[in-house]
Design a protein around this motif. Sequence first.
Motif, PDB file in Angstrom:
ATOM      1  N   ARG A   1       2.083  11.609  -0.268  1.00 49.60           N
ATOM      2  CA  ARG A   1       0.661  11.429  -0.550  1.00 49.60           C
ATOM      3  C   ARG A   1       0.423   9.945  -0.755  1.00 49.60           C
ATOM      4  NH1 ARG A   1      -1.821   9.687  -4.576  1.00 49.60           N
ATOM      5  NH2 ARG A   1      -0.040   9.925  -6.006  1.00 49.60           N
ATOM      6  N   VAL A   2      -0.593   9.394  -0.099  1.00 46.70           N
ATOM      7  CA  VAL A   2      -0.954   8.003  -0.343  1.00 46.70           C
ATOM      8  C   VAL A   2      -2.439   7.923  -0.658  1.00 46.70           C
ATOM      9  CG1 VAL A   2       0.868   7.054   1.146  1.00 46.70           C
ATOM     10  CG2 VAL A   2      -1.384   7.489   2.104  1.00 46.70           C
ATOM     11  N   THR A   3      -2.785   7.058  -1.613  1.00 43.57           N
ATOM     12  CA  THR A   3      -4.181   6.758  -1.920  1.00 43.57           C
ATOM     13  C   THR A   3      -4.364   5.259  -1.754  1.00 43.57           C
ATOM     14  OG1 THR A   3      -4.393   8.612  -3.461  1.00 43.57           O
ATOM     15  CG2 THR A   3      -5.981   6.814  -3.688  1.00 43.57           C
ATOM     16  N   GLY A   4      -5.417   4.868  -1.062  1.00 46.21           N
ATOM     17  CA  GLY A   4      -5.643   3.454  -0.828  1.00 46.21           C
ATOM     18  C   GLY A   4      -7.012   3.186  -0.247  1.00 46.21           C
ATOM     19  N   ILE A   5      -7.223   1.929   0.145  1.00 40.81           N
ATOM     20  CA  ILE A   5      -8.512   1.483   0.664  1.00 40.81           C
ATOM     21  C   ILE A   5      -8.416   1.289   2.178  1.00 40.81           C
ATOM     22  CG2 ILE A   5     -10.318  -0.280   0.509  1.00 40.81           C
ATOM     23  CD1 ILE A   5      -9.905   1.319  -2.066  1.00 40.81           C
ATOM     24  N   VAL A  53      -2.229   0.698   0.658  1.00 41.37           N
ATOM     25  CA  VAL A  53      -1.854   1.663  -0.371  1.00 41.37           C
ATOM     26  C   VAL A  53      -2.056   1.103  -1.769  1.00 41.37           C
ATOM     27  CG1 VAL A  53       0.037   3.069  -1.294  1.00 41.37           C
ATOM     28  CG2 VAL A  53      -0.169   2.728   1.163  1.00 41.37           C
ATOM     29  N   GLU A  54      -2.605   1.956  -2.653  1.00 40.95           N
ATOM     30  CA  GLU A  54      -2.689   1.656  -4.082  1.00 40.95           C
ATOM     31  C   GLU A  54      -1.660   2.476  -4.854  1.00 40.95           C
ATOM     32  OE1 GLU A  54      -4.639  -0.557  -5.617  1.00 40.95           O
ATOM     33  OE2 GLU A  54      -5.524  -1.225  -3.720  1.00 40.95           O
ATOM     34  N   VAL A 100      -9.441   6.427   0.030  1.00 42.33           N
ATOM     35  CA  VAL A 100      -9.086   7.717   0.647  1.00 42.33           C
ATOM     36  C   VAL A 100      -7.740   8.188   0.122  1.00 42.33           C
ATOM     37  CG1 VAL A 100     -10.402   7.296   2.764  1.00 42.33           C
ATOM     38  CG2 VAL A 100      -8.009   6.592   2.651  1.00 42.33           C
ATOM     39  N   THR A 101      -7.547   9.488   0.179  1.00 41.52           N
ATOM     40  CA  THR A 101      -6.247  10.097  -0.139  1.00 41.52           C
ATOM     41  C   THR A 101      -5.780  10.878   1.084  1.00 41.52           C
ATOM     42  OG1 THR A 101      -6.718  10.251  -2.508  1.00 41.52           O
ATOM     43  CG2 THR A 101      -5.008  11.706  -1.630  1.00 41.52           C
ATOM     44  N   ILE A 115      -0.327   2.828   7.627  1.00 44.44           N
ATOM     45  CA  ILE A 115      -0.384   2.605   6.186  1.00 44.44           C
ATOM     46  C   ILE A 115       0.294   1.268   5.867  1.00 44.44           C
ATOM     47  CG2 ILE A 115       0.218   3.534   3.914  1.00 44.44           C
ATOM     48  CD1 ILE A 115      -1.627   5.376   5.566  1.00 44.44           C
ATOM     49  N   ILE A 116      -0.444   0.352   5.221  1.00 49.55           N
ATOM     50  CA  ILE A 116       0.117  -0.943   4.842  1.00 49.55           C
ATOM     51  C   ILE A 116       0.763  -0.829   3.462  1.00 49.55           C
ATOM     52  CG2 ILE A 116      -0.425  -3.369   4.339  1.00 49.55           C
ATOM     53  CD1 ILE A 116      -0.651  -2.570   7.288  1.00 49.55           C
ATOM     54  N   ILE A 117       2.056  -1.151   3.412  1.00 51.55           N
ATOM     55  CA  ILE A 117       2.794  -1.093   2.147  1.00 51.55           C
ATOM     56  C   ILE A 117       2.531  -2.387   1.370  1.00 51.55           C
ATOM     57  CG2 ILE A 117       5.090  -0.909   1.092  1.00 51.55           C
ATOM     58  CD1 ILE A 117       5.988   0.566   3.651  1.00 51.55           C
TER      59      ILE A 117
END
Length: 603
Positions: A75-79, A101-102, A24-25, A50-52
Motif C-alpha cells: 500500500r502506498v499513499t502519496g501525492i 510516496v509519503e 492518493v492511496t 511510484i517515486i521513492i
Amino acid sequence: DFNSFVTRTNTCGELRSAHVGQEVTLYGWIQYQRKGLFLVLRDFQGLTQIIIPQDEAHSHVKKLLSDAPVESVVRVTGIVIPRPPGQENPKMPTGDIEVKVETAEILNSCKKLPFEMKDFIKKSEALRMQYRYLDLRSFQLQHNLRLRSQMVMRMREYLCNLHGFVDVETPTLFKRTPGGAKEFLVPSREAGKFYSLPQSPQQFKQLLMVGGLDRYFQVARCYRDEGSRPDRQPEFTQIDIEMSFVDQAGLQRLIEGLLQYSWPEERGCITTPFPSMTYEEALADYGTDKPDTRFGMKIVDISDFLQRSDIRFVQDALSYPRGAVKAIRIPQGMRYLKNKDLESLKESAKSQFNQEIMQVICRPDGSLKSLLTKFLGEKQQSELIQALNMQVDDVVLLAAGEHKQVCTALGALRLATADLLEAAGLVLRDPTTFHFLWVVDFPLFLPKEENPSELESAHHPFTAPHPSDTSLLYSDPTKVRSQHYDLVLNGCEVGGGSIRIHSAEQQRFVLEEVLKEDSEVLSHLLEALEFGAPPHGGIALGLDRLISLIVDAPSIRDVIAFPKSFRGRDLMGNAPSYVTPEELEPYCIQVSWPLAEKEAKQN
C-alpha cells in the motif's frame, strides 16, 4: 466504480494529469524496482510509477520499498505529481504522472518466484498451470477473463432483458444419456448405482419446453470424459438455449442478434445475416463440415474433364458409385513451398486418409510438370490449365477416389498447406477478421466407424428429420437430412443445435428401430413427449472456444481461469487423486490397486 467499498482511492491504471496535486492511496504488486529510486506498481487495471523518497525524514519508507521483493503486495499513499519534462511515457496511460510516496506498507512479501512474471518471458504450460494463481496476474489472462465476463453479461442482457428468456439452472447429477461422448460417473450410496455428469443439459431443456417455460437460457457447465485437446476440456461452458414454437431460421436470427449485441467493440463490427451453406456444399468445396472461409484454395471437381482420358487410376476411381477426381490449386506454391513440403503433404494424405496425391506444377514457360502429362495431349493440358485457372508457379494437388474420402483428404491438405504458406511469410488467415458461417442440412444418421452396417446420430438422437425427408426415416434412414445446424467461425465449430423431435412415437422409432438403443433409459423423456409437448428447438454456443477465437488464444486453456492439462489433470491441486478404501466403503466400491499402482508408476 472500481473504488467502491475498498480502502484505496484510485486504481493503478486511472491516474492522469487531472489528478496532479491530489493525495492518493494505491494498492498493488511491485512489478519493477530500480535502485531504490522508483518502482512500478501494478493492479488489475494498469501501472503507476511510484517515486521513492530520498530524504532522511522518509528513510524508513525508502528502506521498506527498496528491500521489498518483486511481486510483493504493498500500500502506498502519496501525492500525484507531473513527470519531469522529457520523461513522459506515451506507452503508459498513466505515463504523464507519477506518485511521490509519503507512507507505505508491505502487506505481503513475495518469496522467490518459480518464473518471471513478464508477459514476454516464455514459460512452459505445465509450469504455468502448476502456479496458475501467478499466471493469472499476466495482462493477457486478465484481459481474456474480463472480456469473457463482459460478453456473458451482455448475452444475459440480450436474452433475459430484451427477449424474455428465463435463466434456469439444471442438475449436474443425472443418469447416462445414450450415444454421444463418454460421461463421467459419480458413485452413489446405493450399491452398484451411479450418477452421470451430463455432457449437456439437453434433456432438461427439452423438458422445460414441455413444462411451458417457452424460452430457456443457461451458462451451463458440461462434462465429457475424453482426452483434452487444444479446443477441448473435460469440463467446459456453453451458452445453452431452447425455445418453443421456433424454426431453424428463427434460431439463427436469434444467435446472430445475440453475437452482434455482445460482440466486443475492440474487435470491430460483425455483419449479419451470416452466410449459409449445406453440409454437402461444405464437404465438396472445403473437405470439412467446418470450413475456414478466410482464404480460397477451394476444392475443384475435374471428374468430367478427365473422364474422357485413358488414365487408368482415373478410370478406376470414377468406377466407384461416388467416384471423383478433385484438386486444390496452391497459388504461387513453387515460390513458397519446397520439395520436402510437397512430399510431406503427400505423405500425410497417404498415412491419414490412405489417399494417393499427384502434384501438377505450372512452369515459368506455362507448361505443366507432372506424371499426368504423359497421358494428356497439348490440347488437354491447356484445357486442364484453364479448368484449374493455373498461373505460373502454381501447384495443384490432385486426388482420385471415393467422393467423401477425396474431399476429406484434400480439405486436410488445404489447411496443412495454409500452415506451410504462413510459415513461409504469406498471410492467409488474418486472426483479426471473423468469418461466421452456418452449415445446414447435415445427414441425420452416419454409419458407425467400428461397424458401418449400424447407424449412429450425426448430432444427437433428439434431432428432428428435415420436413422433406420425414418419409425416408421409415424407408431409408441413411438418406435423411436433419434439422441440425452448426455455427462455424474461422474454421472452428463454435455452436451447434437443432429442431427437436417432439413426437413420442417418432422419438421411440429413432431410438429403437434406427439406433438400436434401449429406449427405457429415456422413458421419462418419451413419456413427457406424450403430454402435449410443443414443437421446440435450441442451440448451444461453446463459450470457451468462442472467446479463445476472439482474443486469438492458442488454446481454450488461455480463456479459462483454472483449466485442466492436456491429459485432463489439475496440476495445481494435483487432481485427480487417490482416496482411501475407508472413503470408498460407503459407495460399495473397491479399487484394483495393482492396476492403479502400475498407472502411478507410468505417470
